[in-house]
Scaffold this active site. Structure first.
Site, PDB file in Angstrom:
ATOM      1  N   GLY A 150      -3.469  -3.469  -0.278  1.00 23.17           N
ATOM      2  CA  GLY A 150      -2.291  -3.746   0.544  1.00 23.17           C
ATOM      3  C   GLY A 150      -1.126  -4.288  -0.254  1.00 23.17           C
ATOM      4  CE1 TYR A 151       2.249  -8.573  -4.164  1.00 20.05           C
ATOM      5  CE2 TYR A 151       0.390  -8.996  -5.609  1.00 20.05           C
ATOM      6  CZ  TYR A 151       1.723  -9.131  -5.321  1.00 20.05           C
ATOM      7  OH  TYR A 151       2.539  -9.816  -6.174  1.00 20.05           O
ATOM      8  N   GLY A 152      -1.061  -4.173  -3.915  1.00 20.70           N
ATOM      9  CA  GLY A 152      -0.874  -3.381  -5.129  1.00 20.70           C
ATOM     10  C   GLY A 152      -0.184  -2.047  -4.914  1.00 20.70           C
ATOM     11  CB  ALA A 174       4.792  -9.628   1.523  1.00 23.23           C
TER      12      ALA A 174
END
Length: 185
Positions: A167-169, A96
């Site tokens: 948020g992704y990392g 995601a």
């Protein structure tokens, strides 16, 4: 010459959109593995399954929303083993993602990122590793991202993922650490 995965069973997440997961599932089949595939899109999974079957291998379609802890991911390894045999290869490819400034991430969005990018792989590894240890054989591949790496700085670059990649990392960085720790164990 033999095929590298002949007679083995693989479970691949995120194999429904014709990208990396589909390519991995297809390659594993080409190397002789039977392949269980999971993602949210049944249509995409069926397309990937046809590619696996084109190599004369069995394909098991397991629709599942990995962002939902109660959405079936706890049964993926058991269902794979019940239909195809012991999981020898686990590929955690599902992700995601997204990029936006830190303060724009909501708790729900962060939870989804953590569920898909860290907690689902953790659960699948936990569910598969006991059998792998018992058989003294198994491979786990966790795909991550350059967004998980620390950018040089300060001063920090102004491009992605140095900006807007938190948020992704962050969950993927945790997956990197988890991967190394599990490998050492």
């Amino acid at each position: 010459m033999g095929r590298a995965c002949e007679g083995r069973v693989a479970l691949v997440t995120g194999a429904s959109q014709g990208g990396t997961g589909t390519a991995i599932a297809t390659r594993l089949a080409a190397e002789g593995a039977d392949v269980a595939i999971t993602a949210r899109s049944v249509t995409g999974l069926e397309e990937t399954a046809e590619r696996v079957r084109a190599f004369g291998r069995r394909a098991l379609v397991l629709p599942c929303d990995l962002s939902d802890p109660e959405g079936g991911r706890a049964e993926l390894v058991a269902r794979t083993e019940g239909e195809l045999g012991p999981v020898a290869i686990l590929v955690n490819n599902a992700a995601a993602g997204g990029y936006k400034p830190f303060e724009e991430w909501t708790p729900d969005a962060i939870d989804r990122m953590l569920q898909v990018n860290l907690l689902a792989p953790w659960q699948l590894m936990r569910d598969a590793v006991a059998g792998m240890r018992e058989r003294s054989e198994g491979w786990i591949v966790n795909l991550t991202t350059f967004a998980a790496e620390l950018p040089p700085g300060p001063p920090f670059p102004t491009n992605r993922p140095a900006k807007a990649g938190s948020g992704y990392g962050a969950p993927k960085a945790a997956l990197n650490r988890l991967t190394v720790q599990v490998a050492s164990e």
